[in-house]
Write an enzyme that holds these catalytic residues in place. Structure first.
Site, PDB file in Angstrom:
ATOM      1  N   PRO A  18       0.793  -1.227   0.000  1.00 51.59           N
ATOM      2  CA  PRO A  18       0.000   0.000   0.000  1.00 51.59           C
ATOM      3  C   PRO A  18       0.828   1.282   0.000  1.00 51.59           C
ATOM      4  CG  PRO A  18      -0.085  -1.078   2.141  1.00 51.59           C
ATOM      5  CD  PRO A  18       0.558  -2.046   1.188  1.00 51.59           C
ATOM      6  N   ASN A  19       0.329   2.246  -0.736  1.00 56.18           N
ATOM      7  CA  ASN A  19       0.895   3.600  -0.839  1.00 56.18           C
ATOM      8  C   ASN A  19       2.175   3.682  -1.669  1.00 56.18           C
ATOM      9  OD1 ASN A  19      -1.090   4.919   0.880  1.00 56.18           O
ATOM     10  ND2 ASN A  19      -0.164   3.734   2.534  1.00 56.18           N
ATOM     11  N   ARG A  21       5.077  10.914  -2.202  1.00 57.91           N
ATOM     12  CA  ARG A  21       4.950  10.765  -0.749  1.00 57.91           C
ATOM     13  C   ARG A  21       6.319  10.857  -0.062  1.00 57.91           C
ATOM     14  NH1 ARG A  21       4.832   4.417   1.050  1.00 57.91           N
ATOM     15  NH2 ARG A  21       4.307   5.331   3.047  1.00 57.91           N
ATOM     16  N   TYR A  47      11.510   8.186   0.796  1.00 56.56           N
ATOM     17  CA  TYR A  47      11.278   7.292  -0.334  1.00 56.56           C
ATOM     18  C   TYR A  47      11.825   7.782  -1.673  1.00 56.56           C
ATOM     19  CZ  TYR A  47       8.147   5.458   3.230  1.00 56.56           C
ATOM     20  OH  TYR A  47       7.643   4.976   4.393  1.00 56.56           O
ATOM     21  N   ASN A  66       7.910  -5.616  -1.228  1.00 56.49           N
ATOM     22  CA  ASN A  66       7.915  -4.542  -0.235  1.00 56.49           C
ATOM     23  C   ASN A  66       6.482  -4.483   0.294  1.00 56.49           C
ATOM     24  OD1 ASN A  66       7.924  -2.285   1.307  1.00 56.49           O
ATOM     25  ND2 ASN A  66       8.886  -0.946  -0.221  1.00 56.49           N
ATOM     26  N   ALA A 123       3.305  -0.846   4.766  1.00 57.66           N
ATOM     27  CA  ALA A 123       2.792  -0.848   6.146  1.00 57.66           C
ATOM     28  C   ALA A 123       2.323  -2.233   6.598  1.00 57.66           C
ATOM     29  CB  ALA A 123       1.666   0.170   6.276  1.00 57.66           C
ATOM     30  N   GLU A 167      12.351  -9.807   1.304  1.00 64.33           N
ATOM     31  CA  GLU A 167      11.638  -8.622   1.791  1.00 64.33           C
ATOM     32  C   GLU A 167      12.503  -7.391   1.560  1.00 64.33           C
ATOM     33  OE1 GLU A 167      10.498  -8.912   5.921  1.00 64.33           O
ATOM     34  OE2 GLU A 167      10.260  -6.742   6.099  1.00 64.33           O
ATOM     35  N   HIS A 215      12.758  -2.912   1.653  1.00 62.46           N
ATOM     36  CA  HIS A 215      12.214  -1.610   2.059  1.00 62.46           C
ATOM     37  C   HIS A 215      13.123  -0.520   1.513  1.00 62.46           C
ATOM     38  CE1 HIS A 215       9.381  -3.490   4.783  1.00 62.46           C
ATOM     39  NE2 HIS A 215      10.377  -4.286   5.142  1.00 62.46           N
ATOM     40  N   ARG A 230      13.483   4.540  12.237  1.00 62.46           N
ATOM     41  CA  ARG A 230      12.242   5.316  12.264  1.00 62.46           C
ATOM     42  C   ARG A 230      11.428   4.981  13.522  1.00 62.46           C
ATOM     43  NH1 ARG A 230       9.648   4.852   6.462  1.00 62.46           N
ATOM     44  NH2 ARG A 230       8.410   6.565   7.356  1.00 62.46           N
TER      45      ARG A 230
HETATM   46  C1  DQA Z   1       8.415   0.914   3.702  1.00 61.28           C
HETATM   47  C2  DQA Z   1       8.547   1.128   5.212  1.00 61.28           C
HETATM   48  C3  DQA Z   1       7.225   0.949   5.907  1.00 61.28           C
HETATM   49  O1  DQA Z   1       7.355   1.163   7.296  1.00 61.28           O
HETATM   50  C4  DQA Z   1       6.202   1.946   5.376  1.00 61.28           C
HETATM   51  O2  DQA Z   1       4.933   1.720   5.959  1.00 61.28           O
HETATM   52  C5  DQA Z   1       6.121   1.962   3.893  1.00 61.28           C
HETATM   53  C6  DQA Z   1       7.332   1.795   3.098  1.00 61.28           C
HETATM   54  C7  DQA Z   1       9.728   1.216   2.946  1.00 61.28           C
HETATM   55  O3  DQA Z   1       9.838   0.824   1.789  1.00 61.28           O
HETATM   56  O4  DQA Z   1      10.629   1.877   3.500  1.00 61.28           O
HETATM   57  O5  DQA Z   1       5.063   2.220   3.317  1.00 61.28           O
HETATM   58  O6  DQA Z   1       8.103  -0.447   3.459  1.00 61.28           O
END
Ligand code: DQA
Length: 151
Positions: A10-11, A18, A23, A74, A77, A98, A100, A107
């Site tokens: 998501p997002n 964002r 990011y 990825n 959240a 996995e 990120h 964080r």
């Molecule tokens: C994320 C880190 C997560 O905590 C966050 O909710 C994201 C992006 C990252 O790629 O750094 O949406 O997965």
């Protein structure tokens, strides 16, 4: 031909817009295009999908069984909340990396827990879009070694 499924949670469709301090400025389309090119240069096929819905991601992980050799995900959240994604990875039995963009350990405290980590073959975080590239490379190397071990 080796087939890699890249999943974005998501997002991540909002990349480039964002929280750029975490990011970066690259869009998801740009990242996917570069990953596809890189995989192609390695003789592998790569398919990338994004969803804001947990159920879509669960279904795609399940469907990857027998269709893809590895998953690079990825979970965004859902990393910190989803037992369903972890169970999907465990049941699909497809080697999963996995990734990120940011380093969740630098964080908020709630980002330090990953439900997925224990089901993944490994984790890469903190390198921006490079995390995805390293993730795909790690998946390819893992498959090579696993193949070599079988022969
Ligand atoms: C994320 C880190 C997560 O905590 C966050 O909710 C994201 C992006 C990252 O790629 O750094 O949406 O997965």
């Amino acid at each position: 031909m080796i087939k890699i499924l890249v999943l974005h949670g998501p997002n991540l469709n909002m990349l480039g817009v964002r929280e750029r301090e975490y990011y970066g400025t690259e869009s998801l389309q740009d990242i996917n295009a570069r990953l596809t090119e890189m995989a192609g240069a390695e003789g592998a096929a790569l398919e990338a999908r994004q969803s804001n819905n947990e159920g879509d991601l669960v279904s795609w992980i399940q469907e990857a069984r027998n269709r893809f050799d590895a998953i690079v995900i990825n979970p965004a959240a859902y990393t910190h909340t989803s037992i369903a994604l972890r169970d999907a990875v465990l049941s699909a039995g497809v080697p999963t990396v996995e990734v990120h963009l940011s380093n969740p350990h630098q964080r908020e405290g709630f980002r330090r827990r990953s439900y997925l980590a224990g089901a993944a073959i490994g984790q890469i975080s903190g390198f921006g879009a490079l995390s995805y590239h390293l993730g795909v490379r790690a998946a390819l190397e893992h498959l090579k070694q696993a193949g070599a071990a079988r022969t």
